[in-house]
Design an enzyme around this catalytic site. Sequence first.
Site, short mmCIF file in Angstrom:
data_model
loop_
_atom_site.label_atom_id
_atom_site.label_comp_id
_atom_site.label_asym_id
_atom_site.label_seq_id
_atom_site.Cartn_x
_atom_site.Cartn_y
_atom_site.Cartn_z
N LEU A 170 0.82 -1.21 0.00
CA LEU A 170 0.00 0.00 0.00
C LEU A 170 0.87 1.27 0.00
O LEU A 170 1.77 1.40 0.80
CB LEU A 170 -0.88 -0.02 1.26
CG LEU A 170 -1.89 1.10 1.36
CD1 LEU A 170 -2.97 0.94 0.32
CD2 LEU A 170 -2.47 1.14 2.75
N ASP A 171 0.57 2.20 -0.90
CA ASP A 171 1.25 3.50 -0.95
C ASP A 171 2.74 3.38 -1.24
O ASP A 171 3.52 4.30 -0.96
CB ASP A 171 1.05 4.29 0.35
CG ASP A 171 -0.41 4.63 0.59
OD1 ASP A 171 -1.16 4.68 -0.40
OD2 ASP A 171 -0.80 4.84 1.74
N GLU A 172 3.16 2.23 -1.78
CA GLU A 172 4.57 2.03 -2.08
C GLU A 172 4.82 1.91 -3.59
O GLU A 172 5.94 1.68 -4.01
CB GLU A 172 5.10 0.77 -1.38
CG GLU A 172 5.26 0.88 0.12
CD GLU A 172 6.52 1.66 0.52
OE1 GLU A 172 7.26 2.11 -0.37
OE2 GLU A 172 6.72 1.80 1.73
#
Lengths: 289, 289, 289, 289
Positions: free
Chosen positions: C228-230
């Site tokens: 997530l969000d990477e």
Amino acid sequence: MKSQVVTFLINCPDQKGLVAKITNFFYDKGFNILSCQQYVNSIENSYFMRVRLNADGTIISKDQLENSFLELADPLHFSWSVHYGDKKQNVALMVSHTSHNLYDLLERFREGRLDCNVKMIISNHNKLRHIAEMFDVPFYYLPITKETKEEQEGQIIQLLDSNNIDLVIMARYMQILSSRFINHYPQRIINIHHSFLPAFQGANPYRKAYERGVKLIGATAHYATEDLDEGPIIEQDVKPVTHESTPQTLKIIGADIEKLVLARAVKNHLNHQIIVSGNRAIVFPEAGE
Amino acid sequence: MKSQVVTFLINCPDQKGLVAKITNFFYDKGFNILSCQQYVNSIENSYFMRVRLNADGTIISKDQLENSFLELADPLHFSWSVHYGDKKQNVALMVSHTSHNLYDLLERFREGRLDCNVKMIISNHNKLRHIAEMFDVPFYYLPITKETKEEQEGQIIQLLDSNNIDLVIMARYMQILSSRFINHYPQRIINIHHSFLPAFQGANPYRKAYERGVKLIGATAHYATEDLDEGPIIEQDVKPVTHESTPQTLKIIGADIEKLVLARAVKNHLNHQIIVSGNRAIVFPEAGE
Amino acid sequence: MKSQVVTFLINCPDQKGLVAKITNFFYDKGFNILSCQQYVNSIENSYFMRVRLNADGTIISKDQLENSFLELADPLHFSWSVHYGDKKQNVALMVSHTSHNLYDLLERFREGRLDCNVKMIISNHNKLRHIAEMFDVPFYYLPITKETKEEQEGQIIQLLDSNNIDLVIMARYMQILSSRFINHYPQRIINIHHSFLPAFQGANPYRKAYERGVKLIGATAHYATEDLDEGPIIEQDVKPVTHESTPQTLKIIGADIEKLVLARAVKNHLNHQIIVSGNRAIVFPEAGE
Amino acid sequence: MKSQVVTFLINCPDQKGLVAKITNFFYDKGFNILSCQQYVNSIENSYFMRVRLNADGTIISKDQLENSFLELADPLHFSWSVHYGDKKQNVALMVSHTSHNLYDLLERFREGRLDCNVKMIISNHNKLRHIAEMFDVPFYYLPITKETKEEQEGQIIQLLDSNNIDLVIMARYMQILSSRFINHYPQRIINIHHSFLPAFQGANPYRKAYERGVKLIGATAHYATEDLDEGPIIEQDVKPVTHESTPQTLKIIGADIEKLVLARAVKNHLNHQIIVSGNRAIVFPEAGE
């Protein structure tokens, strides 16, 4: 007065003790001062103040407040206005055939991010009617020719006046308004110009920007005045561009800047953040803009 | 040719196959193409290319390279120049009495962040001599009056020519150069103007910006041409300001923008990133600017 | 092949002569090379190229082009893709209850500023159905609970696949997608995160930004990945804020940044400007963005 | 009191009438209120004020002023400080081997754009001594090893205290200061971190930024606290970068941001524009920054 935010805008010659006298006045009347912003122009020796009050718990009426304030204001030579949060402003949008500013403003109004009533859209073309219908806003198609300009403006003035319009937004209305029209709504008409004023005044700014090879393009929102593109500047922004931009791509890049700049200017006006002084707009900041 | 970066700048009428023909030429000569940037101006039907080559391992001499290239360039009507990494450019700085651009450029030169030799500082005032001394750069004080302008410019030209100066940087030199001077160094004089051109051309731009109530101020670096402040724009930047700014504070805020804008323009020139076409500067980007 | 723009995206180990070989190939096949952009990553010794061709006047078919290109690509170990301008991409939007990105994207699609077909809007809430109806786009309400997540995602996958969706845009869809879902559409799901990544990953970034007292807030558009969000960052932007901002006003200020950042990322993807390499997105610029 | 600017910084629980009471107090004492800025944090119910007074014509002494103010301050639970314009602050710079922030600050001090005395430069390396000599500032070379850290810090504290240093600027001092050191100078040590905090805390932020493929890089100036890179943020800025940037070029691009961000933070501190509340820095704006 019922619970609401009350905003005073004050302009006067500078002198000692102004902030103390003004804030004392409101404190004595039972208001809580939410914010108190001042600006001293030491070149012209003039003073500007914006005070936001919470009327919660006060027992004074609007009339009493204004009459009392006159006793403070007159000896100190205030120019002033007061704005009550319980009165929603009426807005008219004027457009021609470019849609981006219209969409953007209607979306903000619809989503509650601009506090006003959009009462009507006026256009000299019929092209954007479908957008008005999408957002359920009355659309008035008033075409214009050189011969009918005076008559058309008369119709617009009648529409605006009979609907108690407080603010006119020229959201890419591509006609020059007459002095008669402009002077009927002083500091109540906001225009968006698609360049960084005072660069590229007049027509075709993106073409001129291309030819000059600028490395930034911008947009400017200002109050309309008799001198085209010379009115007090409310908001400006720019974006970097490169030599690769054509007049056409500058227009596309510029559209996003125009949307943000006009929306911020309208918000500043509706929030009573602006005092005009000569040709300069004093714009007090507000968090959450 | 010894190991070095070689940069070609090419401008010609647009036509099919240019990138293939040019890159083939360099590949055949044994060069590794480090980067190859192009720009097609479809309005004027012209083509621009910047090619950076690694000469490592080539056995061709500079003369052979240039003579061979002519055989490609002539039939395709190239305007072109070639620049060799083993030749460091000589730079002269011209200043009057404002120090911020001078400090900034000298610091960058000293710290190795601008690849050139600063051979001299020329000024019509003696005020900044101490800075030249701090950085161990020869300082020439050449005062100017209306009567001695032609003579003073002649002295400067002699200084520049006898020192093989490649680039003249007007780092806030507050004199208008004559056409004779300008035309002696075409596209080799960079000027910094303290506003966002073409807004506020001429003198006192910060005063004018205050009076116009702008919400952004800027700076522009451009090549000097006969028409003052009309030369090809290399770099521009702006910073938001508010109504609170005076001409004096605008000057202070502006100084930081002027430093960055001039430094970037000089770097772009020294890196051979610029092709001038008419009044437009094509500035190819380079990572690490 | 009929007249259209053809875009090749190429990634391979760096080596001498690549640009010459590739541009020669297209020149020989009769294409006009509109632009040719390259990036050499010298840390990883890899080479990236984006070539845009004008097919006007070529007589080669798509199949012939691709088969011929393979003969060049295989020995040089290209990873590559080709995109034809005559094939419009199909897009699905996923939303929850925040409307600003949805309005913004639909306005751009409607006004012809994003070149694709918006085939559907999928939401886990029914709240934004009226916007879908305003813009005449099919709206699928697929509520989700912890128990039904797998089933709901299955329904979405079926919808996407049966409509030949090329790109999924998470325009503030506030659910974490499963790995199964993500891996079904590698580099074909774009997400908008309301902070400057990697600052404030995860939930409630505006709350965290307030508590940390940051002076800038931002937004990041990235490809969705399992972490997530990477995922690879496509576009980011920020805006200055002050201590006066609350989590609520940061959200309002942030909305305008989110709109611009997501719209630019989507445009970059639809224009085939992006090559993903590991966790980094190579985004070639294009004038007129 | 002789003619000078006097600045009060006040922090207290929010309550009705504060601005009236405070401005009245100063008006009664004969001061002209140059500016009066307030901030109400309604989440924590606390009130912040910065008042700038012109002492011209007052007959009250500093002691009398402060004793009188206590009578207002104590019942309202003010935390407050007062700063007199006739007292110039003493500053120490700490550096390691990076020169750009040092040059920039020294140039500003020298040119009168930062109002303070630079009393000394302290470094754990000898590399930047020549810059200290160029600007005629005493340079103390205090090398450090793991074993001598406590002793070295003791020497620094002695130097700072015996020179009445008011502000310590870590202008890229690449050592972690001990809690003992930090707590000796609460809110009197400003550090520059070369990233947009809280992204990329700790060492090598440019390397990490490259690996994460960010499209913006930044810098953050903050007060040093025991938790490394967690102190109250005073100033931040960013600049767009592309995939082409390497850790090395990010460092070069970043240097210009670091210079501006640290210089602004130092100016804000020297002008008494900052009140720290918990981990948040309230930074009142000032025209002419």
